[in-house]
Design a protein around this motif. Structure first.
Motif, short mmCIF file in Angstrom:
data_model
loop_
_atom_site.label_atom_id
_atom_site.label_comp_id
_atom_site.label_asym_id
_atom_site.label_seq_id
_atom_site.Cartn_x
_atom_site.Cartn_y
_atom_site.Cartn_z
N GLU A 231 0.83 -1.20 0.00
CA GLU A 231 0.00 0.00 0.00
C GLU A 231 0.86 1.25 0.00
OE1 GLU A 231 -2.80 0.04 3.13
OE2 GLU A 231 -3.73 -1.86 2.57
N ARG A 232 0.48 2.22 -0.84
CA ARG A 232 1.19 3.48 -0.86
C ARG A 232 0.68 4.36 0.28
NH1 ARG A 232 4.04 4.50 -5.48
NH2 ARG A 232 3.74 3.06 -7.20
N ASN A 233 1.57 5.13 0.82
CA ASN A 233 1.22 5.99 1.95
C ASN A 233 0.52 7.26 1.44
OD1 ASN A 233 1.07 6.90 4.55
ND2 ASN A 233 3.11 7.81 4.54
N VAL A 234 -0.64 7.05 0.87
CA VAL A 234 -1.40 8.16 0.32
C VAL A 234 -2.83 8.07 0.84
CG1 VAL A 234 -2.24 9.25 -1.79
CG2 VAL A 234 0.02 8.18 -1.78
N ALA A 235 -3.36 9.17 1.32
CA ALA A 235 -4.73 9.18 1.81
C ALA A 235 -5.69 8.97 0.64
CB ALA A 235 -5.03 10.51 2.50
N PRO A 236 -6.69 8.09 0.80
CA PRO A 236 -7.63 7.84 -0.29
C PRO A 236 -8.49 9.06 -0.58
CG PRO A 236 -8.37 6.76 1.72
CD PRO A 236 -6.99 7.29 2.00
N GLN A 237 -8.82 9.25 -1.84
CA GLN A 237 -9.68 10.35 -2.24
C GLN A 237 -11.11 10.05 -1.83
OE1 GLN A 237 -8.81 13.33 -3.67
NE2 GLN A 237 -6.70 12.69 -3.29
N LEU A 238 -11.74 10.96 -1.10
CA LEU A 238 -13.11 10.76 -0.64
C LEU A 238 -14.09 11.51 -1.54
CD1 LEU A 238 -12.66 11.15 3.23
CD2 LEU A 238 -12.75 9.04 1.90
N THR A 239 -15.24 10.90 -1.76
CA THR A 239 -16.30 11.50 -2.57
C THR A 239 -17.50 11.77 -1.66
OG1 THR A 239 -15.59 10.22 -4.49
CG2 THR A 239 -17.77 11.24 -4.60
N ASP A 240 -18.00 13.00 -1.66
CA ASP A 240 -19.12 13.37 -0.80
C ASP A 240 -20.45 13.04 -1.48
OD1 ASP A 240 -17.43 14.46 1.14
OD2 ASP A 240 -17.31 16.36 0.08
N PHE A 241 -21.45 12.72 -0.68
CA PHE A 241 -22.80 12.53 -1.19
C PHE A 241 -23.80 12.97 -0.13
CE2 PHE A 241 -21.65 8.58 0.92
CZ PHE A 241 -22.78 8.23 1.64
N GLU A 242 -25.01 13.29 -0.56
CA GLU A 242 -26.04 13.76 0.37
C GLU A 242 -26.59 12.58 1.15
OE1 GLU A 242 -30.23 16.28 0.19
OE2 GLU A 242 -28.88 16.25 -1.54
N ILE A 243 -26.88 12.80 2.42
CA ILE A 243 -27.37 11.72 3.28
C ILE A 243 -28.78 12.01 3.75
CG2 ILE A 243 -25.10 11.01 4.10
CD1 ILE A 243 -25.64 12.70 6.64
N PRO A 244 -29.55 10.96 4.13
CA PRO A 244 -30.87 11.18 4.74
C PRO A 244 -30.70 11.86 6.10
CG PRO A 244 -30.57 8.87 4.07
CD PRO A 244 -29.24 9.54 3.97
N THR A 245 -31.71 12.55 6.54
CA THR A 245 -31.65 13.27 7.82
C THR A 245 -31.35 12.32 8.98
OG1 THR A 245 -33.29 14.81 6.95
CG2 THR A 245 -32.90 14.87 9.32
N SER A 246 -31.89 11.10 8.89
CA SER A 246 -31.70 10.13 9.98
C SER A 246 -30.23 9.81 10.21
CB SER A 246 -32.47 8.84 9.67
OG SER A 246 -32.01 8.27 8.45
N PHE A 247 -29.43 9.85 9.15
CA PHE A 247 -28.01 9.53 9.27
C PHE A 247 -27.28 10.59 10.10
CE2 PHE A 247 -27.11 6.47 5.50
CZ PHE A 247 -28.15 5.66 5.94
N TRP A 248 -27.74 11.83 10.02
CA TRP A 248 -27.12 12.93 10.76
C TRP A 248 -27.16 12.63 12.26
CZ3 TRP A 248 -24.71 17.49 9.43
CH2 TRP A 248 -24.57 18.45 10.43
N TYR A 249 -28.33 12.20 12.73
CA TYR A 249 -28.49 11.91 14.15
C TYR A 249 -27.83 10.58 14.52
CZ TYR A 249 -31.93 15.64 13.78
OH TYR A 249 -32.54 16.85 13.55
N GLU A 250 -27.87 9.62 13.60
CA GLU A 250 -27.29 8.30 13.90
C GLU A 250 -25.78 8.39 14.07
OE1 GLU A 250 -27.07 4.42 14.87
OE2 GLU A 250 -28.89 5.63 14.63
N LEU A 251 -25.12 9.24 13.26
CA LEU A 251 -23.67 9.39 13.39
C LEU A 251 -23.33 9.94 14.77
CD1 LEU A 251 -20.84 9.26 12.17
CD2 LEU A 251 -21.18 11.58 11.29
N LYS A 252 -24.11 10.89 15.23
CA LYS A 252 -23.90 11.45 16.57
C LYS A 252 -24.04 10.36 17.64
CE LYS A 252 -23.87 14.71 19.83
NZ LYS A 252 -22.63 15.43 20.22
N SER A 253 -25.08 9.53 17.50
CA SER A 253 -25.31 8.45 18.47
C SER A 253 -24.18 7.42 18.44
CB SER A 253 -26.65 7.75 18.18
OG SER A 253 -27.72 8.66 18.24
#
Length: 619
Positions: A231-253
């Motif tokens: 593995e190369r010591n390079v951070a993977p490129q992340l792709t953003d996407f919109e999430i359902p509202t429920s995920f916002w609260y679930e991540l906090k929990s």
């Protein structure tokens, strides 16, 4: 149970022709013995296996997927048929090596509703079955692949909405709702068993994927990395996407539950990686939450008992598992946290930590993080005292990062250059200054490089350029960004043509030559090009030299380009037949130079003006 025919198949391939991340490198032998014991320690007598007929079927499905489909309708029909075969035995398929590989390729082609149904079967009625599948070395990959499909929920809804009927819109919302509900159910299972999940060698990867999905950002799937490859010591490129509202609260929990087991982050390497992922995704998508988490983790780390007057953080910095977590914390911390970290815990300890085989890496991260901070001069003054000791310990990354931070902050540059001259024994007498470039690139002292036994060694001794190393190259590239780099350029101009060609053709050295030339003024670049005259053809015919030549060309003035072209043109046949030089010939438009000189001159002048205009705008 496995039939004899199925047991023979792995023996034929020897488990070597097809490797996969769900195979731990010992799969062939273990499966021949009736392995796949996983974490439960049970063999065939205690664990159901996919029958040989089904294994053959999913192997053929994998082959069919490789062939591709003519249209979407054919693909959808094929996916539906295969998933109908999976129904009722999804867990067995997911935990079989062949079935796992096939399902991972099939799920991205399935609709969100179909993926949700697969997850529903894997989790059971209450979601209690998720744990066994997720902690299996093959099943975990399937759960990851299924959870990742949540990134397509909005795309699916948009397609459904374009159908222009209310009924279809409702179906679209329902289809992504099934998958959303199953992801939330899985997250609930992780919260109920968080300590086991984050410590588990396979389950922890599924949790890390879940964190990415709940935050709304994804990297490339693990299945795309070639098993066994370095593995190369390079951070993977992340792709953003919109999430359902429920995920916002679930991540906090989920993060709240994980913080209850923060002690595992410093004692277990697998759990440490999960906490690093949690901080990274929150820093990207939930900065306020990330700031809170960083503060709480640092509070835990600094509150542990230690010897009187000694910060407990010093012990964690020297530990393999916790040091990685602290590196991530340093990279993501805000200024006040960095200030507290330095003043209350690390001040006066930097040199000792830089000499430690593990703790030197967090010190590199701290040096990088403070480059634009007003504390950097104080950090520099402390670290610079131990430069020679750090070099002797072989921790070159600390020195390289110190140089890069000096270049970025535009502070302490002269002090570092003088310190390096002393460390490499070329500060006194002054005649040794011109030897600094080979010494820095090879990370060897004057006496060692020139085989000199006395302090008054002869500076005129001719030694062919050699021993250019990676960290030496990185060091000089950083020094090339300093405001005052006359010592490096003077040293470069003393190299003979053979050494310059070696430099241009070396994997590490070519980057040095490119950096020194492209960062020079037109006048300084002209002096270097004068030294390179007669070498352009050989550089063009070299894999690495040709890239350096292209970089020189891109930064050169029209007159300098004309001089390079005049040297290259007489060797037209050699250049056009060489695998590397033919690209140089085309990119430099040398055919135009030969046959339509005025037109070539006009094009180059236009490019030069455009380049100058853009550089002025950027400045």
């Amino acid at each position: 149970m496995l039939t004899k025919a199925e047991e023979r198949k792995p023996q034929k391939g020897g488990g070597k022709k097809r490797r996969h991340p769900c195979d731990d490198g010992k799969g062939g032998e273990r499966k021949r013995r009736g392995g796949e014991e996983g974490e439960t320690g049970q063999g065939d007598s205690g664990k159901k296996r996919l029958d040989a007929l089904s294994v053959g079927y999913f192997r053929r499905v994998g082959e069919r997927l490789s062939e591709g489909f003519e249209d979407n309708e054919e693909r959808e029909m094929f996916v539906e048929n295969v998933l109908s075969e999976v129904k009722g035995k999804a867990t067995l398929v997911a935990m079989d090596r062949t079935g796992s590989i096939t399902l991972q390729r099939l799920l991205p082609l399935s609709s969100p509703e179909q993926v949700g149904e697969v997850l529903a079967e894997l989790g059971g009625e209450s979601g209690s079955e998720f744990k066994a599948v997720s902690c299996d070395r093959c099943g975990g990959h399937v759960v990851e692949s299924a959870v990742r499909q949540m990134s397509r929920w909005k795309e699916s809804s948009q397609k459904e909405q374009s159908a222009a009927t209310e009924q279809e819109e409702e179906e679209g919302e329902e289809s992504c709702g099934v998958l959303e509900a199953q992801v939330l159910s899985f997250s609930q299972m992780v919260r109920d068993n968080s300590a086991e999940f984050i410590k588990h060698v396979h389950g922890s990867h599924v949790v890390r994927t879940l964190l990415h999905v709940l935050a709304g950002c994804l990297g490339p799937p693990r299945a795309e990395s070639r098993p066994g490859a370095k593995e190369r010591n390079v951070a993977p490129q992340l792709t953003d996407f919109e999430i359902p509202t429920s995920f916002w609260y679930e991540l906090k929990s989920l993060t709240e539950t994980m913080m209850e087991n923060v002690n595992l982050s410093v004692t277990d390497g697998v759990a440490s990686a999960v906490f690093q992922t949690m901080l990274t995704v929150c820093h990207r998508k939930r900065p306020i939450l990330c700031k809170q988490l960083l503060g709480r983790i640092m509070e835990y780390l600094t509150s542990r008992s230690a010897a009187p007057g000694v910060s407990p953080l010093l012990l964690f910095l020297k530990d393999q598992a916790s040091s990685h977590l602290i590196e991530t914390i340093i990279q993501l911390s805000h200024k006040s946290l960095l200030r507290d970290l330095y003043k209350n815990h690390l001040k006066g300890q930097l040199v000792d930590l830089a000499l430690h085989p593990i703790a030197n890496f967090p010190i590199q991260r701290l040096t990088a993080a403070l480059a634009k901070h007003k504390l950097f001069p104080r950090l520099f003054d402390e670290l610079v005292q131990g430069v020679e000791a750090v070099l002797a310990a072989g921790h070159m990354g600390v020195i390289v990062q110190l140089a890069e931070s000096c270049a970025e902050s535009e502070e302490k540059q002269d002090e570092l250059m003088q310190c390096l001259l002393r460390a490499f024994h070329c500060a006194e007498p002054g005649s040794r200054h011109v030897s600094c470039l080979p010494l820095f690139m090879s990370l060897l002292t004057y006496e060692v490089y020139y085989h000199s036994d006395t302090a008054e060694g002869n500076t005129q001794t001719e030694v062919p350029l050699s021993s250019i190393c990676y960290h030496g190259s990185r060091l000089v590239q950083a020094l090339a960004r300093f405001k005052e780099r006359s010592l490096l350029l003077s040293s470069l101009r003393t190299l003979n043509p053979a050494d310059l060609l070696t430099l241009a053709s070396d994997p590490a050295g070519s980057h040095v030559l490119q950096a020194l030339i492209t960062t020079s003024s037109d006048k300084g670049r002209g002096k270097i090009l004068k030294r390179l005259e007669g070498l352009f053809v050989q550089m063009a015919c070299s894999r690495l030299g040709s890239r350096v030549l292209e970089a020189i060309w891109n930064s050169a003035s029209v007159n300098q380009r004309q001089s390079i072209a005049q040297e290259l043109v007489p060797s037209e046949s050699q250049l056009r037949s060489d695998q590397f030089a033919r690209h140089v010939w085309a990119k430099f438009a040398l055919s135009h130079f030969v046959h339509r000189r005025a037109h070539w001159q006009e094009i180059q002048t236009g490019e030069s003006k455009k380049r100058k205009l853009f550089s002025d705008i950027l400045e």
